[in-house]
Design a protein around this motif. Structure first.
Motif, PDB file in Angstrom:
ATOM      1  N   TRP A  90       0.832  -1.209   0.000  1.00 37.44           N
ATOM      2  CA  TRP A  90       0.000   0.000   0.000  1.00 37.44           C
ATOM      3  C   TRP A  90       0.861   1.252   0.000  1.00 37.44           C
ATOM      4  N   TYR A  91       1.925   1.261   0.806  1.00 39.16           N
ATOM      5  CA  TYR A  91       2.813   2.425   0.846  1.00 39.16           C
ATOM      6  C   TYR A  91       3.450   2.668  -0.526  1.00 39.16           C
ATOM      7  N   VAL A  92       3.924   1.606  -1.150  1.00 30.31           N
ATOM      8  CA  VAL A  92       4.544   1.750  -2.475  1.00 30.31           C
ATOM      9  C   VAL A  92       3.526   2.248  -3.485  1.00 30.31           C
ATOM     10  N   GLN A  93       2.327   1.701  -3.453  1.00 27.44           N
ATOM     11  CA  GLN A  93       1.284   2.129  -4.381  1.00 27.44           C
ATOM     12  C   GLN A  93       0.948   3.606  -4.192  1.00 27.44           C
ATOM     13  N   THR A  94       0.839   4.039  -2.951  1.00 28.04           N
ATOM     14  CA  THR A  94       0.532   5.445  -2.681  1.00 28.04           C
ATOM     15  C   THR A  94       1.642   6.356  -3.173  1.00 28.04           C
ATOM     16  N   LEU A  95       2.896   5.971  -2.916  1.00 30.47           N
ATOM     17  CA  LEU A  95       4.028   6.767  -3.385  1.00 30.47           C
ATOM     18  C   LEU A  95       4.062   6.836  -4.906  1.00 30.47           C
ATOM     19  N   LEU A  96       3.754   5.732  -5.556  1.00 35.04           N
ATOM     20  CA  LEU A  96       3.733   5.728  -7.022  1.00 35.04           C
ATOM     21  C   LEU A  96       2.663   6.675  -7.552  1.00 35.04           C
ATOM     22  N   LEU A  97       1.478   6.626  -6.959  1.00 33.85           N
ATOM     23  CA  LEU A  97       0.397   7.496  -7.420  1.00 33.85           C
ATOM     24  C   LEU A  97       0.743   8.970  -7.212  1.00 33.85           C
ATOM     25  N   VAL A  98       1.208   9.304  -6.022  1.00 36.24           N
ATOM     26  CA  VAL A  98       1.522  10.704  -5.731  1.00 36.24           C
ATOM     27  C   VAL A  98       2.689  11.179  -6.591  1.00 36.24           C
ATOM     28  N   GLY A  99       3.739  10.351  -6.713  1.00 43.21           N
ATOM     29  CA  GLY A  99       4.885  10.728  -7.531  1.00 43.21           C
ATOM     30  C   GLY A  99       4.529  10.909  -8.991  1.00 43.21           C
ATOM     31  N   GLY A 100       3.695  10.010  -9.528  1.00 47.75           N
ATOM     32  CA  GLY A 100       3.283  10.130 -10.920  1.00 47.75           C
ATOM     33  C   GLY A 100       2.476  11.378 -11.186  1.00 47.75           C
ATOM     34  N   HIS A 101       1.581  11.716 -10.268  1.00 47.96           N
ATOM     35  CA  HIS A 101       0.761  12.908 -10.462  1.00 47.96           C
ATOM     36  C   HIS A 101       1.563  14.188 -10.247  1.00 47.96           C
ATOM     37  N   ALA A 102       2.524  14.149  -9.336  1.00 48.31           N
ATOM     38  CA  ALA A 102       3.403  15.316  -9.176  1.00 48.31           C
ATOM     39  C   ALA A 102       4.228  15.532 -10.438  1.00 48.31           C
ATOM     40  N   ALA A 103       4.682  14.438 -11.065  1.00 51.20           N
ATOM     41  CA  ALA A 103       5.414  14.553 -12.325  1.00 51.20           C
ATOM     42  C   ALA A 103       4.525  15.116 -13.426  1.00 51.20           C
ATOM     43  N   GLY A 104       3.256  14.702 -13.438  1.00 52.34           N
ATOM     44  CA  GLY A 104       2.317  15.265 -14.400  1.00 52.34           C
ATOM     45  C   GLY A 104       2.114  16.753 -14.197  1.00 52.34           C
ATOM     46  N   LEU A 105       2.048  17.192 -12.939  1.00 48.50           N
ATOM     47  CA  LEU A 105       1.943  18.620 -12.648  1.00 48.50           C
ATOM     48  C   LEU A 105       3.157  19.382 -13.164  1.00 48.50           C
ATOM     49  N   ALA A 106       4.354  18.822 -12.953  1.00 45.78           N
ATOM     50  CA  ALA A 106       5.575  19.489 -13.411  1.00 45.78           C
ATOM     51  C   ALA A 106       5.589  19.636 -14.921  1.00 45.78           C
ATOM     52  N   LEU A 107       5.181  18.591 -15.630  1.00 46.20           N
ATOM     53  CA  LEU A 107       5.142  18.661 -17.092  1.00 46.20           C
ATOM     54  C   LEU A 107       4.125  19.690 -17.570  1.00 46.20           C
ATOM     55  N   ALA A 108       2.948  19.698 -16.945  1.00 43.32           N
ATOM     56  CA  ALA A 108       1.915  20.654 -17.342  1.00 43.32           C
ATOM     57  C   ALA A 108       2.355  22.087 -17.048  1.00 43.32           C
ATOM     58  N   HIS A 109       2.990  22.300 -15.899  1.00 49.32           N
ATOM     59  CA  HIS A 109       3.463  23.636 -15.546  1.00 49.32           C
ATOM     60  C   HIS A 109       4.539  24.099 -16.518  1.00 49.32           C
TER      61      HIS A 109
END
Length: 500
Positions: free
Chosen positions: A441-460
């Motif tokens: 669960w911890y790994v899954q949560t980190l993957l989700l948050v990290g992936g979406h943060a990366a998406g934010l960086a690309l969009a910005h």
């Protein structure tokens, strides 16, 4: 790819912004623009509310499978939303100039041509073995190497490998290797063949259709694990791929229409490594996505990837367990055959539509900034969905890869399921104590948050180029923040409701 990137740079800003002759917005436009921050805040609040409501409702109805978590799953959703908001603020303050759009590459290792030949031959040999196992081996799915190889090693395992090492599937595609071998023989024997230009209007639509078809086989088809059926489908796929490469050329087909080639190529664009010719280059992480070859069907392809993974998560929870029989009864009452497949098809299409709707909401919000609508934003920002697709795939299939991937150890020693022990590993077993459900669960949560943060960086980063000024670019990302929080909340809810 470079031509597409050049065209994208030529159209990053609206004509008025490029010429410096932007008209002053009228009173209605100014009033509309003034309401946008409030609308964005409302959208963000709604998405944040979903972060709590979805997982909380799962627990309220007894659907949560993560019963041994040290803290409630809804708390993870709140924490993930806060992390994304803080990431957004950090980007707005610290990331004031585009960094990924103009990132430089550095030359690295040179790859001998023999490597292509060896890896291509290896890929063809593995493909022949897997297909032969499906046709002639034990037809019990758990005893035959084919289902585990296709669904675990190939479909899931190559995703993180591509994100780290680049487009390795370009070397390991058996149908590409076969086509290149045939082309080499034709060249040596002086057999000429003229390919046709790949239709621009098709873009990535063939790949999108292929990914949806594969997802349908994996998630909807009742006998999805039938080794013989999988072998026949694999041979049919190769036949179509060879015909496409013969008609349009190997590179054009593999980079635009081949479903798996395009699929793994998207994740390879995240990698800090890229191969050009016989040399490997280093580049900043994620910078390859800034030059993604975007065309017709690219948005649909990424929404199909995210939506199919969403549906896979949905089918593993009790919500679908309760809904699916009702849909099947509805189709049966109408006299339709294959009610289970029809119900699954509805769920799959709904999930894809949901993923597309979330993205469309964010794009529509951005497009209304200022006095006029900005066209083409869905394509300009679609590259920000790639890390989300990666996060969804890896978060959802992480435990599947870790545990079921171990089965390849003993299946490789007995690929046909006949009791052989070719490698001496036939007695290996799966160690289910390798990771606890909390660790997963911890790994899954980190993957989700990290992936979406990366998406934010690309969009910005793209917004700093697409919009007239930094303030407008930052305001535009209120909408993308809402999109990222929405995707994160949906992903965490799906993971929290899995029956484990």
């Amino acid at each position: 790819m470079r031509g597409a990137a050049a065209r994208l740079r030529a159209h990053r800003a609206p004509p008025a912004a490029r010429t410096g002759t932007a008209r002053r917005p009228d009173r209605r436009a100014r009033a509309h623009a003034a309401r946008l921050p409030r609308r964005a805040a409302a959208a963000l609040a709604a998405a944040s509310l979903a972060a709590v409501a979805l997982p909380a409702s799962a627990s309220a109805h007894g659907l949560a499978g993560r019963t041994d978590l040290p803290v409630p799953s809804w708390l993870f959703a709140w924490a993930a939303s806060i992390v994304l908001v803080l990431s957004f603020v950090g980007l707005a303050v610290l990331w004031q100039k585009p960094r990924l759009e103009e990132a430089q590459e550095r030359a690295g290792l040179r790859i001998p041509r023999a490597v292509d030949v060896v890896l291509g031959a290896f890929a063809v040999a593995v493909f022949v073995l897997v297909v032969y196992a499906g046709l002639a081996g034990n037809q019990t799915a758990t005893a035959n190497i084919e289902p585990s190889f296709i669904y675990v090693i190939f479909w899931v395992g190559l995703v993180p490998v591509s994100a780290v090492l680049g487009n390795v599937f370009e070397w390991l595609s058996p149908w590409r290797a076969l086509a290149r071998a045939v082309a080499w023989i034709a060249t040596r024997t002086k057999i000429s063949h003229t390919t046709r230009p790949y239709p621009e209007r098709l873009g990535h639509w063939p790949a999108a259709v292929g990914i949806v078809a594969f997802a349908w086989v994996e998630l909807v088809l009742v006998n999805r694990d039938d080794p013989h059926l999988l072998a026949v489908l694999a041979l049919a796929y190769v036949a179509v791929a060879l015909a496409g490469m013969y008609r349009y050329g190997i590179r054009e087909w593999c980079s635009h229409a081949d479903p798996f080639g395009v699929y793994f190529g998207l994740f390879a664009a995240m990698s800090p490594l890229v191969r050009r010719g016989d040399r490997v280059y280093r580049r900043p992480l994620l910078s390859g996505l800034a030059h993604l070859d975007v065309g017709a069907g690219t948005v649909g392809l990424l929404c199909a990837i995210i939506g199919s993974t969403t549906f896979d998560g949905l089918t593993n929870g009790q919500a679908w367990t309760l809904l699916a029989p009702k849909l099947e009864n509805l189709f049966s009452a109408a006299g339709a055959t294959g009610s289970a497949e029809l119900a699954g098809s509805v769920g799959l299409l709904f999930s894809i539509g949901l993923a597309a709707t979330i993205y469309r909401v964010g794009v529509n919000g951005m497009s209304q900034l200022g006095a006029t609508r900005m066209p083409g934003l869905s394509r300009r920002f679609v590259h920000s969905l790639v890390p989300i697709a990666f996060a969804y795939a890896m978060a959802h299939y992480f435990s599947y890869l870790i545990f079921q991937g171990q089965a390849i150890g003993y299946l490789a020693s007995d690929p046909l399921g006949t009791g052989a022990n070719l490698l001496g590993t036939a007695r290996w077993t799966i160690d289910y104590k390798l990771l606890s459900s909390q660790d997963v669960w911890y790994v899954q949560t980190l993957l989700l948050v990290g992936g979406h943060a990366a998406g934010l960086a690309l969009a910005h980063d793209r917004a700093l180029v697409a919009f007239r000024d930094r303030r407008t670019a930052t305001r535009s990302q209120y909408w993308m923040l809402a999109v990222m929080v929405g995707y994160t909340s949906l992903g965490l809810w799906l993971l929290s409701t899995i029956n484990v």
